[in-house]
Design an enzyme around this catalytic site. Sequence first.
Site: not given
Ligand code: ASP
Length: 290
Positions: A161, A189-192, A212, A214
Amino acid sequence: MGPAIVVHAGAGAYGAELREHGGEVAEVLRSVLAAAGRRLAEGFDALTVVVGAVETMEDYGRFNAGYGAALCSDGTVELSASVMRGADRAAGAVAGVRTVRNPVRAAELVLAGEQVLMIGEAAESLAAAAGLELWENSAFVTERQRARLRTLAEAAESRGTVGAVCLDGHGRLAAATSTGGINGQPPGRVGDSPLVGAGTWADARVAVSCTGDGEAFIRAGVARRLGGHVESGASVAEAAERVLAEVGELGGAGGLIALGVEGEVSMPFSTQAMPRGVWRAGGEPEVWLS
Ligand code: ASP
């Protein structure tokens, strides 16, 4: 304090791929920083500079953003990005887009309008109407990511990311983050990363971009909380350590980059590696992998 920019390319393990391609990754980050530095020296504002930096990282192909992003379990790509301008806390984000070549540019477009977060086809229509480049979903898919999906290699590799935080010559801050999410994630799915306050934050004091696990970053409200700690008098470094510790308490790992209005830089991570770099006015780009 002169202008500065900090970038990251995702927290993760120091795996075989990073060992093999680390030199190239470092070179890409160095050139992103050098280009951003030139723009800052020319007087560009922090928001424009973070968008440009992230756009270049989205195009690289070996980071988990834009072209070459991680695949969902069905083999397709879903992209998310967010941007925030510290001076007025204007923010824009897109989630679950499948055709926008540079999601960070779509997030910038949303920032310029009345909404903060647009998803899926509506976000794509907005991007199309503004003339942003659209691709077939399959054009984002690289053989490298196909192989990673087959082996679900993500846990053992750097995730890729990307993000940038910037302080411009007028003391204005901005942050941007872009991702394809987590290798093998279920579609939808949606992360942070596209969530303002979780994966991205900028106010008048500090700009933050996270990477990281998410779900843990969302539950800890990492990026906004870091801003709150700084507001209450913590140093940028203390605030960054504190929020990352909270992510750890929730069972998550990752990292972040934070840049304060006095030019203070903090880049903690709880994984083995987080490719990252800093450029400051008058200096050369500095880059680290682990
Ligand atoms: N934080 C991102 C997510 O959860 C993934 C990442 O940072 O590698 O989608």
